[in-house]
Design a protein around this motif. Structure first.
Motif, PDB file in Angstrom:
ATOM      1  N   ARG A  65       9.306   1.168  -2.607  1.00  0.00           N
ATOM      2  CA  ARG A  65       9.130   1.076  -1.155  1.00  0.00           C
ATOM      3  C   ARG A  65       9.666   2.333  -0.468  1.00  0.00           C
ATOM      4  N   ARG A  68       7.301   5.342  -1.223  1.00  0.00           N
ATOM      5  CA  ARG A  68       6.067   5.311  -0.419  1.00  0.00           C
ATOM      6  C   ARG A  68       6.350   5.817   0.995  1.00  0.00           C
ATOM      7  N   ARG A  69       7.419   5.334   1.593  1.00  0.00           N
ATOM      8  CA  ARG A  69       7.716   5.731   2.973  1.00  0.00           C
ATOM      9  C   ARG A  69       8.018   7.218   3.075  1.00  0.00           C
ATOM     10  N   GLU A  70       8.728   7.770   2.087  1.00  0.00           N
ATOM     11  CA  GLU A  70       9.028   9.201   2.135  1.00  0.00           C
ATOM     12  C   GLU A  70       7.757  10.030   2.002  1.00  0.00           C
ATOM     13  N   GLU A  72       4.699   9.106   2.688  1.00  0.00           N
ATOM     14  CA  GLU A  72       3.868   8.907   3.881  1.00  0.00           C
ATOM     15  C   GLU A  72       4.389   9.735   5.041  1.00  0.00           C
ATOM     16  N   ALA A  73       5.717   9.849   5.156  1.00  0.00           N
ATOM     17  CA  ALA A  73       6.303  10.642   6.242  1.00  0.00           C
ATOM     18  C   ALA A  73       6.023  12.130   6.054  1.00  0.00           C
ATOM     19  N   PRO A  78      -0.679   7.173   5.748  1.00  0.00           N
ATOM     20  CA  PRO A  78      -0.269   6.186   4.740  1.00  0.00           C
ATOM     21  C   PRO A  78      -0.926   6.410   3.394  1.00  0.00           C
ATOM     22  N   THR A 231       1.272   0.088   6.536  1.00  0.00           N
ATOM     23  CA  THR A 231       2.657   0.426   6.796  1.00  0.00           C
ATOM     24  C   THR A 231       2.857   0.674   8.276  1.00  0.00           C
ATOM     25  N   GLU A 232       4.133   0.604   8.695  1.00  0.00           N
ATOM     26  CA  GLU A 232       4.437   0.781  10.101  1.00  0.00           C
ATOM     27  C   GLU A 232       4.031   2.168  10.556  1.00  0.00           C
ATOM     28  N   LEU A 234       3.785   5.860  11.671  1.00  0.00           N
ATOM     29  CA  LEU A 234       4.675   6.953  11.405  1.00  0.00           C
ATOM     30  C   LEU A 234       4.880   7.771  12.654  1.00  0.00           C
TER      31      LEU A 234
END
Length: 238
Positions: A65, A68-70, A72-73, A78, A231-232, A234
């Motif tokens: 998790r 993925r967020r790193e 995507e940022a 996403p 995902t939320e 960005l």
């Protein structure tokens, strides 16, 4: 409002930070994955292996998790969707069912497979940036290096010419080359990490199948499983 050029410039420090942080993260991930998996497999015969493997897979999901967020940022968009099966029941039965989730095992595989790439990425990113800055500023600290027959500079080792001026010019040019090529190199390494994550940490087919099954079952008003939700949003990099 950020322009494409400024956004592209801002990506480099974020990608460089991601690559440099990747080595300690990879060491922790590899240790947890290998230790948890081997301990769990080795103790399956006495039942203790089930909670050990379940805990290891839970840790793999958590690290996936974050990964993925790193990623995507870094790109501001996403990754493809993924899907985790919902383990029903309680207690030991729930832990045993969690071992049948394919995506959790893919997350665990990513913790192991990504380690060599993290090591290579860390070394190249560090050499290209630190070496580039050191070479560019060589003229400012070259005087502190010992000189003599047993202490030769890089230029003298390559050419046999002991000229101090030529050594400064050569090393400075090497530093400029490293810094100029650092941006495409770091960007390519970050893209490799994203490709590996797309291959192991996502599963577009499983997510689509889960959504179709939920729709067929008449769950139009029921919330979609959290793992298949987008995902939320960005936030734009400042």
């Amino acid at each position: 409002m950020s322009t494409p050029t400024s956004s592209s410039r801002g990506r480099f420090p974020r990608e460089l930070s991601y690559l440099l942080r990747g080595l300690p993260v990879g060491i922790v991930a590899l240790t947890v994955a290998v230790t948890g998996f081997l301990l769990g497999i080795g103790t399956l015969v006495i039942v203790c292996g089930v909670p050990v493997l379940a805990g290891t897979l839970r840790a793999a999901r958590g690290m996936a998790r974050v990964e993925r967020r790193e990623l995507e940022a870094l790109r501001g968009r996403p990754l493809p969707p993924h899907h985790y099966r919902v383990a029903g029941g309680t207690g030991f039965a729930r832990m045993a069912r969690s071992l049948t989730d394919p995506q959790s095992w893919r997350d665990l595989a990513h913790m192991v497979v990504s380690f060599p790439l993290r090591v290579v990425s860390f070394c190249l990113a560090l050499v290209w940036t630190v070496g580039g800055v050191g070479g560019l500023l060589y003229v400012a600290w070259a005087w502190a290096l010992p000189r003599g027959e047993d202490n030769q500079g890089l230029y003298e080792l390559i050419t046999g010419n002991g000229s101090f001026a030529a050594d400064v010019v050569f090393t400075t040019a090497a530093g400029v080359f490293l810094l100029v090529t650092a941006v495409p190199l770091v960007r390519a390494l970050a893209a490799l990490h994203r490709s590996l994550a797309s291959a192991l940490l996502t599963n577009r087919t499983a997510a689509a199948r889960a959504a179709a099954t939920a729709a067929t079952a008449g769950s139009g008003t029921a919330p979609q499983p959290a793992a298949t939700q987008p995902t939320e949003p960005l936030t734009a990099a400042r």
